[in-house]
Design a protein around this motif. Structure first.
Motif, mmCIF file in Angstrom:
data_model
loop_
_atom_site.group_PDB
_atom_site.id
_atom_site.type_symbol
_atom_site.label_atom_id
_atom_site.label_comp_id
_atom_site.label_asym_id
_atom_site.label_seq_id
_atom_site.Cartn_x
_atom_site.Cartn_y
_atom_site.Cartn_z
ATOM 1 N N LYS A 59 -2.191 -11.668 -9.206
ATOM 2 C CA LYS A 59 -2.790 -11.437 -7.887
ATOM 3 C C LYS A 59 -2.155 -12.306 -6.795
ATOM 4 N N ASP A 60 -1.549 -13.422 -7.175
ATOM 5 C CA ASP A 60 -0.905 -14.295 -6.196
ATOM 6 C C ASP A 60 0.367 -13.675 -5.616
ATOM 7 N N TYR A 61 0.940 -12.714 -6.312
ATOM 8 C CA TYR A 61 2.111 -12.014 -5.795
ATOM 9 C C TYR A 61 1.676 -10.954 -4.778
ATOM 10 N N THR A 62 2.571 -10.609 -3.887
ATOM 11 C CA THR A 62 2.243 -9.575 -2.893
ATOM 12 C C THR A 62 2.173 -8.211 -3.570
ATOM 13 N N PRO A 63 1.418 -7.269 -3.002
ATOM 14 C CA PRO A 63 1.355 -5.919 -3.584
ATOM 15 C C PRO A 63 2.736 -5.261 -3.699
ATOM 16 N N GLU A 64 3.627 -5.562 -2.765
ATOM 17 C CA GLU A 64 4.970 -4.964 -2.801
ATOM 18 C C GLU A 64 5.776 -5.474 -4.002
ATOM 19 N N ILE A 65 5.543 -6.716 -4.412
ATOM 20 C CA ILE A 65 6.254 -7.266 -5.572
ATOM 21 C C ILE A 65 5.638 -6.757 -6.866
ATOM 22 N N ARG A 66 4.297 -6.756 -6.953
ATOM 23 C CA ARG A 66 3.645 -6.317 -8.193
ATOM 24 C C ARG A 66 3.466 -4.805 -8.250
ATOM 25 N N HIS A 67 3.693 -4.114 -7.147
ATOM 26 C CA HIS A 67 3.640 -2.650 -7.071
ATOM 27 C C HIS A 67 2.255 -2.056 -7.341
ATOM 28 N N CYS A 68 1.230 -2.722 -6.837
ATOM 29 C CA CYS A 68 -0.121 -2.161 -6.946
ATOM 30 C C CYS A 68 -1.069 -2.933 -6.025
ATOM 31 N N TYR A 69 -2.235 -2.333 -5.781
ATOM 32 C CA TYR A 69 -3.279 -2.978 -4.972
ATOM 33 C C TYR A 69 -4.494 -3.276 -5.837
ATOM 34 N N PHE A 70 -5.000 -4.513 -5.717
ATOM 35 C CA PHE A 70 -6.275 -4.853 -6.320
ATOM 36 C C PHE A 70 -7.390 -4.404 -5.371
ATOM 37 N N PRO A 71 -8.625 -4.242 -5.885
ATOM 38 C CA PRO A 71 -9.731 -3.839 -5.015
ATOM 39 C C PRO A 71 -9.871 -4.780 -3.815
ATOM 40 N N GLY A 72 -10.061 -4.202 -2.650
ATOM 41 C CA GLY A 72 -10.246 -4.968 -1.426
ATOM 42 C C GLY A 72 -8.963 -5.338 -0.705
ATOM 43 N N GLU A 73 -7.806 -5.043 -1.282
ATOM 44 C CA GLU A 73 -6.539 -5.392 -0.630
ATOM 45 C C GLU A 73 -6.042 -4.314 0.332
ATOM 46 N N ARG A 74 -6.482 -3.121 0.158
ATOM 47 C CA ARG A 74 -6.032 -2.030 1.021
ATOM 48 C C ARG A 74 -7.225 -1.163 1.363
ATOM 49 N N ASP A 75 -7.618 -1.203 2.634
ATOM 50 C CA ASP A 75 -8.734 -0.385 3.088
ATOM 51 C C ASP A 75 -8.223 0.957 3.596
ATOM 52 N N LEU A 76 -9.018 1.972 3.382
ATOM 53 C CA LEU A 76 -8.733 3.299 3.901
ATOM 54 C C LEU A 76 -9.815 3.669 4.909
ATOM 55 N N ARG A 77 -9.453 4.468 5.875
ATOM 56 C CA ARG A 77 -10.391 4.847 6.928
ATOM 57 C C ARG A 77 -11.448 5.829 6.430
ATOM 58 N N TYR A 78 -11.056 6.787 5.596
ATOM 59 C CA TYR A 78 -11.957 7.867 5.197
ATOM 60 C C TYR A 78 -12.535 7.707 3.799
ATOM 61 N N PHE A 79 -12.063 6.741 3.035
ATOM 62 C CA PHE A 79 -12.512 6.573 1.659
ATOM 63 C C PHE A 79 -12.970 5.142 1.425
ATOM 64 N N LYS A 80 -14.050 4.983 0.679
ATOM 65 C CA LYS A 80 -14.546 3.643 0.352
ATOM 66 C C LYS A 80 -13.740 3.025 -0.788
ATOM 67 N N VAL A 81 -13.233 3.850 -1.686
ATOM 68 C CA VAL A 81 -12.491 3.367 -2.845
ATOM 69 C C VAL A 81 -11.021 3.705 -2.667
ATOM 70 N N TYR A 82 -10.174 2.698 -2.868
ATOM 71 C CA TYR A 82 -8.737 2.926 -2.774
ATOM 72 C C TYR A 82 -8.212 3.520 -4.067
ATOM 73 N N THR A 83 -7.533 4.640 -3.959
ATOM 74 C CA THR A 83 -6.715 5.186 -5.041
ATOM 75 C C THR A 83 -5.424 5.665 -4.386
ATOM 76 N N GLU A 84 -4.391 5.794 -5.163
ATOM 77 C CA GLU A 84 -3.117 6.267 -4.623
ATOM 78 C C GLU A 84 -3.267 7.673 -4.046
ATOM 79 N N ASN A 85 -4.025 8.536 -4.727
ATOM 80 C CA ASN A 85 -4.239 9.897 -4.222
ATOM 81 C C ASN A 85 -5.026 9.907 -2.919
#
Length: 158
Positions: free
Chosen positions: A33-59
């Motif tokens: 988790k200390d690595y940036t999302p770009e280095i680890r290639h994924c988002y942990f919960p709460g790291e990427r908010d979406l405008r229309y969705f409460k839960v982040y998924t790639e889709n």
């Protein structure tokens, strides 16, 4: 978000169908988790908010990106896209613009470039499902006749 244009299954007469469900679980260690999302290639919960969705998924991210980009380029969104109630819904006149947006997003994804347009990385912890559907011809009359014959043989063997 359900997208019926992508996922559907029609059962046809005179066919038998079987359905296999597979799943894939991805669990990422918290130590990365200390690595940036770009280095680890994924988002942990709460790291990427979406405008229309409460839960982040790639889709969800891709669908929201498509909606936002369509609105920015065409001034409207498809009726099936997430949007604000004040956003204009595209009509047939906007079809060419909407298609060009879809092509543009597809080009950036297939070029192997992580698009700054969307930056939709996978979630670090996911469960994904995949369905396999098998269909074979099924003759109900033949089945009933063979069942009747087997029942008759079983009756006479008693």
């Amino acid at each position: 978000m359900p997208q019926s244009s992508l996922y559907y299954y029609a059962m046809l007469p005179e066919q038998t169908s079987s359905f296999a469900l597979k799943y894939n679980v991805v669990a990422t260690s918290k130590e990365v988790k200390d690595y940036t999302p770009e280095i680890r290639h994924c988002y942990f919960p709460g790291e990427r908010d979406l405008r229309y969705f409460k839960v982040y998924t790639e889709n969800n991210c891709r669908l929201e990106c498509l909606s936002n980009y369509t609105y920015n380029m065409c001034g409207c969104v498809g009726f099936y896209m997430p949007h604000n109630t004040s956003d204009r819904i595209c009509t047939v006149q906007s079809k060419h613009c909407m298609e060009s947006v879809i092509e543009k997003i597809a080009e950036t994804e297939t070029a192997g470039i992580k698009s700054r347009l969307c930056n939709c990385l996978p979630a670090c912890n996911t469960v994904e499902y995949d369905a396999e559907i098998l269909k074979t011809k099924f003759n109900i009359k033949h089945y009933l006749m063979s069942k009747k014959d087997k029942d008759s043989v079983a009756f006479w063997k008693k």
